[in-house]
Design a protein around this motif. Structure first.
Motif, PDB file in Angstrom:
ATOM      1  N   ASP A 177       0.845  -1.188   0.000  1.00 51.19           N
ATOM      2  CA  ASP A 177       0.000   0.000   0.000  1.00 51.19           C
ATOM      3  C   ASP A 177       0.886   1.246   0.000  1.00 51.19           C
ATOM      4  O   ASP A 177       1.765   1.393   0.851  1.00 51.19           O
ATOM      5  N   PRO A 178       0.684   2.171  -0.948  1.00 51.97           N
ATOM      6  CA  PRO A 178       1.497   3.391  -0.973  1.00 51.97           C
ATOM      7  C   PRO A 178       1.485   4.155   0.345  1.00 51.97           C
ATOM      8  O   PRO A 178       2.459   4.864   0.651  1.00 51.97           O
ATOM      9  N   ALA A 179       0.424   4.001   1.120  1.00 51.68           N
ATOM     10  CA  ALA A 179       0.369   4.704   2.406  1.00 51.68           C
ATOM     11  C   ALA A 179       1.435   4.220   3.379  1.00 51.68           C
ATOM     12  O   ALA A 179       1.726   4.897   4.374  1.00 51.68           O
ATOM     13  N   MET A 180       2.032   3.072   3.094  1.00 54.18           N
ATOM     14  CA  MET A 180       3.052   2.526   3.990  1.00 54.18           C
ATOM     15  C   MET A 180       4.462   3.002   3.633  1.00 54.18           C
ATOM     16  O   MET A 180       5.437   2.544   4.227  1.00 54.18           O
ATOM     17  N   TYR A 181       4.578   3.915   2.664  1.00 50.09           N
ATOM     18  CA  TYR A 181       5.894   4.363   2.224  1.00 50.09           C
ATOM     19  C   TYR A 181       5.951   5.887   2.175  1.00 50.09           C
ATOM     20  O   TYR A 181       5.082   6.524   1.582  1.00 50.09           O
ATOM     21  N   PHE A 182       6.959   6.446   2.810  1.00 47.34           N
ATOM     22  CA  PHE A 182       7.213   7.878   2.677  1.00 47.34           C
ATOM     23  C   PHE A 182       7.966   8.120   1.364  1.00 47.34           C
ATOM     24  O   PHE A 182       8.729   7.268   0.907  1.00 47.34           O
ATOM     25  N   ASN A 183       7.785   9.301   0.793  1.00 43.35           N
ATOM     26  CA  ASN A 183       8.522   9.664  -0.400  1.00 43.35           C
ATOM     27  C   ASN A 183       9.977   9.958  -0.062  1.00 43.35           C
ATOM     28  O   ASN A 183      10.268  10.732   0.849  1.00 43.35           O
ATOM     29  N   ARG A 184      10.872   9.336  -0.799  1.00 39.96           N
ATOM     30  CA  ARG A 184      12.304   9.453  -0.502  1.00 39.96           C
ATOM     31  C   ARG A 184      12.784  10.905  -0.614  1.00 39.96           C
ATOM     32  O   ARG A 184      13.547  11.383   0.229  1.00 39.96           O
ATOM     33  N   GLU A 185      12.356  11.636  -1.650  1.00 42.13           N
ATOM     34  CA  GLU A 185      12.854  12.988  -1.861  1.00 42.13           C
ATOM     35  C   GLU A 185      12.383  13.926  -0.749  1.00 42.13           C
ATOM     36  O   GLU A 185      13.155  14.741  -0.233  1.00 42.13           O
ATOM     37  N   LEU A 186      11.115  13.809  -0.377  1.00 43.30           N
ATOM     38  CA  LEU A 186      10.582  14.672   0.673  1.00 43.30           C
ATOM     39  C   LEU A 186      11.207  14.334   2.019  1.00 43.30           C
ATOM     40  O   LEU A 186      11.458  15.220   2.841  1.00 43.30           O
ATOM     41  N   SER A 187      11.479  13.057   2.235  1.00 38.72           N
ATOM     42  CA  SER A 187      12.145  12.648   3.475  1.00 38.72           C
ATOM     43  C   SER A 187      13.564  13.198   3.529  1.00 38.72           C
ATOM     44  O   SER A 187      14.039  13.641   4.582  1.00 38.72           O
ATOM     45  N   GLN A 188      14.243  13.189   2.381  1.00 41.72           N
ATOM     46  CA  GLN A 188      15.595  13.752   2.332  1.00 41.72           C
ATOM     47  C   GLN A 188      15.567  15.247   2.592  1.00 41.72           C
ATOM     48  O   GLN A 188      16.422  15.790   3.294  1.00 41.72           O
ATOM     49  N   LEU A 189      14.562  15.918   2.048  1.00 41.16           N
ATOM     50  CA  LEU A 189      14.420  17.355   2.274  1.00 41.16           C
ATOM     51  C   LEU A 189      14.193  17.651   3.750  1.00 41.16           C
ATOM     52  O   LEU A 189      14.737  18.620   4.298  1.00 41.16           O
ATOM     53  N   ASP A 190      13.426  16.802   4.418  1.00 44.57           N
ATOM     54  CA  ASP A 190      13.151  16.995   5.844  1.00 44.57           C
ATOM     55  C   ASP A 190      14.423  16.919   6.692  1.00 44.57           C
ATOM     56  O   ASP A 190      14.500  17.524   7.764  1.00 44.57           O
ATOM     57  N   PHE A 191      15.413  16.157   6.227  1.00 46.94           N
ATOM     58  CA  PHE A 191      16.673  16.055   6.963  1.00 46.94           C
ATOM     59  C   PHE A 191      17.286  17.427   7.198  1.00 46.94           C
ATOM     60  O   PHE A 191      17.881  17.693   8.255  1.00 46.94           O
ATOM     61  N   ASN A 192      17.118  18.334   6.247  1.00 45.37           N
ATOM     62  CA  ASN A 192      17.732  19.650   6.384  1.00 45.37           C
ATOM     63  C   ASN A 192      17.073  20.501   7.460  1.00 45.37           C
ATOM     64  O   ASN A 192      17.691  21.429   7.988  1.00 45.37           O
ATOM     65  N   PHE A 193      15.835  20.199   7.798  1.00 37.39           N
ATOM     66  CA  PHE A 193      15.214  20.874   8.939  1.00 37.39           C
ATOM     67  C   PHE A 193      15.907  20.447  10.237  1.00 37.39           C
ATOM     68  O   PHE A 193      16.054  21.243  11.166  1.00 37.39           O
ATOM     69  N   ARG A 194      16.342  19.184  10.283  1.00 35.46           N
ATOM     70  CA  ARG A 194      17.050  18.707  11.481  1.00 35.46           C
ATOM     71  C   ARG A 194      18.442  19.318  11.560  1.00 35.46           C
ATOM     72  O   ARG A 194      18.936  19.609  12.657  1.00 35.46           O
ATOM     73  N   VAL A 195      19.075  19.513  10.415  1.00 34.95           N
ATOM     74  CA  VAL A 195      20.371  20.213  10.400  1.00 34.95           C
ATOM     75  C   VAL A 195      20.181  21.653  10.862  1.00 34.95           C
ATOM     76  O   VAL A 195      20.953  22.177  11.680  1.00 34.95           O
ATOM     77  N   LEU A 196      19.136  22.301  10.356  1.00 32.77           N
ATOM     78  CA  LEU A 196      18.868  23.689  10.735  1.00 32.77           C
ATOM     79  C   LEU A 196      18.569  23.810  12.225  1.00 32.77           C
ATOM     80  O   LEU A 196      18.901  24.829  12.848  1.00 32.77           O
ATOM     81  N   ALA A 197      17.968  22.780  12.809  1.00 37.36           N
ATOM     82  CA  ALA A 197      17.691  22.811  14.251  1.00 37.36           C
ATOM     83  C   ALA A 197      18.975  22.936  15.053  1.00 37.36           C
ATOM     84  O   ALA A 197      18.988  23.543  16.136  1.00 37.36           O
ATOM     85  N   GLN A 198      20.083  22.380  14.537  1.00 35.24           N
ATOM     86  CA  GLN A 198      21.371  22.532  15.209  1.00 35.24           C
ATOM     87  C   GLN A 198      21.811  23.992  15.198  1.00 35.24           C
ATOM     88  O   GLN A 198      22.441  24.474  16.140  1.00 35.24           O
ATOM     89  N   ALA A 199      21.481  24.700  14.111  1.00 36.63           N
ATOM     90  CA  ALA A 199      21.845  26.118  14.009  1.00 36.63           C
ATOM     91  C   ALA A 199      21.057  26.968  15.004  1.00 36.63           C
ATOM     92  O   ALA A 199      21.475  28.081  15.345  1.00 36.63           O
TER      93      ALA A 199
END
Length: 694
Positions: free
Chosen positions: A16-38
């Motif tokens: 079911d597609p609902a069981m998978y996050f989109n890889r590109e959007l998940s990668q983009l979200d990583f940068n919010f975690r990097v920014l949290a360090q700032a």
């Protein structure tokens, strides 16, 4: 959301597609975690500036590669992946989330970092803050150092819109009046040459402070009127365009990959535009003109409240010598008995955990191999080695000393293509046999093989790693390296090198797992084994650490294992397509991401195996490309004490982190992990610094 409950009756819940996050959007979200360090006040101030710049640079690369790949998929009608999102939908979401990220980056800069840096005497001065004396000095600097190398271009029928280089700094100028030839002014483009520094330090005797800086973009905008004498400058607006940087070479249609890649690199800076950053106050009609020229939709415009090249402020980190504003320095642990590396490794395997352990033993091993008259051959893979690599120096010396040296250079290592072409030329000039790998498969494995005569026998010494042979990243990335003289490991590595340099068939390896042949299947088999143990009522557990996860078969196998009762912990730094915590499907799977001082880079897979655990380190993430379309290795750590050390340092330690950890929930949100109750704060990287480096 409960994905298991929302699944239609006729759909396999594990597909079911609902069981998978989109890889590109998940990668983009990583940068919010990097920014949290700032934004974290517990992080030293200049380190926070560095994190901000990293998040900006990451976003550049995201648009150059990931967003560009999605755009390519849209153009060619590529069907949706496991997440069910069409490329057009993904692009729309990318621009919306990236806009949020950019807004957050500039709020961090304008409202937090720049004011706080100013308070401690590190001033990055906007135009409206220049004193009269600073303005005079900057005007002289502009006339003496900048003006002579500028070539403004007025836009008219004889001067169409120029080609704009990827990520270059530009100023669009609105003009009124006529020039010396009677031409009416309207618009002009001023391009900042790459030779100009993007950050300018004002001398202390002029500024009154020892660490005062301005952006080149501010100086260009401030004195741009001097480029157009006799005309009135109505406005000057900085802009920057980000382009596709993914090189596409049809390897099966070219006779010489190196020559084809050189040709592609010439035009890389002018490929398809993906994003336009422009000053916030730029009039709409000018923005529309730029969009037409770059063939971009309106949602690809990012109006910037500050310098468009914010990542360039990273230069301040190096220019300001303020230890009080940076992380405490540390000295990596060095290996004892390094003067005789072959004798040391012959006594037992050596495990290195970078950056806490020095990269020196690897360099020393190659150096001694280059000089040792008993060493007959050296074989090595190079993916990213750096511009002035001491390893390349030693390989050149080894060839000059009569050793048989073979190097597999991956020319398509993204953004290192030009550097790798250069080092390949240098190696070949020294008599090294250079191999460019296998058509259609990037060689991402990290392997070094040394063949040494010892008495009447030849002995193989091997280094296998999770990271690149790069002294710089070895100080900034967490990675494992294993040096061993185990005969089976040596034979496996030798077989892989023969496969890479010749036309050998798939080979049967005794110790190593290898992509694209046995690594994917080996991971699936071990997940299935844990599943069978759980169904038999035995304890079953999987702990794995990696940079990214999206391979559908592996994800489905993990879901099946979770349903069977296998206890699963995944430490995934960046993109994760697996949805954890869904009742009935993934409720036994936990996913966390660690973002700290060092970039998390090692890949470790641990399987409980009914009391006889197996542990592999690897160069491969659990991504489709790594498991199916690259040359990768997964290598076991055979010595029980070293395997336990890897498990403790890279898995148990990281699962205990409640300082730099983020937990992924079933809805795709990452929440910061904090100490609960009487728990003491535990930083995985801090613990390693204290344990190994002191």
């Amino acid at each position: 959301m409960n994905a298991a409950l929302d699944t239609p009756q006729d759909v396999d819940p594990l597909r079911d597609p609902a069981m998978y996050f989109n890889r590109e959007l998940s990668q983009l979200d990583f940068n919010f975690r990097v920014l949290a360090q700032a934004r974290d006040p517990q992080v030293p101030l200049l380190e926070r500036l560095r994190y901000l710049c990293i998040s900006c640079t990451n976003l550049d690369e995201f648009f150059e590669i990931r967003a560009a790949t999605v755009r390519h998929a849209q153009d060619f009608g590529v069907p949706p992946g496991p997440d069910g999102m069409a490329p057009a939908t993904v692009l729309k979401e990318i621009h919306a989330r990236a806009q949020d990220l950019v807004d957050a980056q500039y709020r961090c800069w304008n409202e937090e970092l720049r004011p706080q840096l100013n308070d401690v005497g590190v001033r990055i001065l906007p135009r409206d803050a220049w004193s009269a004396r600073q303005t005079r000095w900057l005007r002289d600097y502009f006339r003496d150092e900048i003006l002579p190398v500028l070539s403004p271009l007025g836009l008219d029928p004889a001067h169409p819109f120029p080609k704009i280089l990827n990520k270059s700094l530009n100023i669009v100028v609105v003009l009124k009046g006529k020039d010396a030839f009677g031409r009416a002014g309207h618009l002009a483009i001023v391009r900042a040459p790459r030779s100009l520094p993007r950050i300018i330090q004002i001398p202390p005797e002029v500024s009154g402070g020892p660490t005062d800086f301005v952006f080149l973009s501010a100086v260009l905008s401030g004195f741009v009127d001097e480029l157009f004498p006799g005309m009135q400058v109505k406005g000057a607006y900085q802009f920057r365009v980000t382009r596709n940087s993914e090189l596409i070479v049809d390897e099966e249609e070219v006779e010489n990959l190196a020559l084809a890649l050189r040709d592609e690199l010439v035009g890389r800076g002018y490929l398809r535009a993906m994003r336009l950053e422009i000053a916030e106050q730029c009039p709409n009609e000018i923005v529309r003109t730029l969009l037409v020229n770059f063939d971009l939709p309106e949602n690809a415009v990012y109006r910037i409240n500050g310098p468009v090249n914010l990542n360039r402020v990273i230069q301040v980190y190096d220019l300001v010598q303020r230890p009080d504003l940076k992380y405490n320095s540390f000295q990596p642990r060095n290996l004892r008995d390094m003067d005789a590396m072959f004798e040391r490794v012959a006594e037992g395997d050596v495990l290195l955990h970078h950056p806490f352990d020095s990269f020196g033993p690897v360099l020393e091993l190659i150096k001694q191999a280059a000089e040792d008259p008993n060493v007959l051959a050296i074989k090595q893979t190079l993916y990213r080695a750096g511009k002035d690599s001491p390893i390349v120096d030693q390989l050149v010396q080894a060839a000059r000393n009569g050793k048989d040296v073979t190097v597999v250079v991956e020319l398509r290592a993204r953004f290192d293509e030009e550097a790798n072409l250069g080092l390949a030329d240098r190696l070949q000039d020294a008599g090294v046999q250079v191999v460019y790998g296998v058509v259609g498969y990037k060689t991402h494995a990290k392997m070094l093989l040394i063949v040494r005569r010892e008495g009447r026998k030849l002995r193989r010494y091997v280094h296998l790693g999770t990271g690149n042979y790069h002294s710089g990243t070895a100080r900034a990335y967490t990675d494992f390296g294993l040096i061993t003289a185990d005969p089976d490991m040596g034979n496996d590595v030798d077989l892989i090198f023969r496969q890479l340099s010749g036309l050998a068939p798939a080979v049967k390896l005794k110790r190593l797992l290898q992509s694209p042949f046995t690594l994917h299947a080996g991971v699936l088999q071990r997940i299935d084994r844990e599943t069978r143990h759980a169904r038999a009522g035995k304890p079953a557990r999987i702990v794995a650490k990696m940079n990214a996860l999206n391979e559908p078969q592996v994800i489905r196998a993990l879901y099946v294992a979770s349903q069977a009762g296998v206890d699963i912990d995944l430490i995934v730094r960046g993109a994760c397509a697996l949805r954890p915590g869904v009742p009935g499907v993934s409720e036994n799977i936990r996913v966390r991401s660690i973002v700290g001082r060092f970039l998390e880079h090692h890949r470790v897979y641990w399987f409980a195996n009914d009391g006889d655990p197996e542990l592999f380190c690897s160069s491969a993430d659990w991504l489709e490309r790594n498991l199916l379309r690259r040359i990768e290795t997964g290598f076991p750590v055979l010595a029980p004490d070293l395997a336990e050390r890897v498990r403790e340092e890279a898995l148990v330690n990281y699962l205990a982190d409640n300082v730099n950890a983020w937990a992924l929930d079933a809805d795709g949100r990452y929440e910061r992990v904090r100490p609960v109750g009487d728990e003491m704060p535990h930083s995985a990287q801090g613990w390693l610094l204290a344990k190994i480096c002191t």
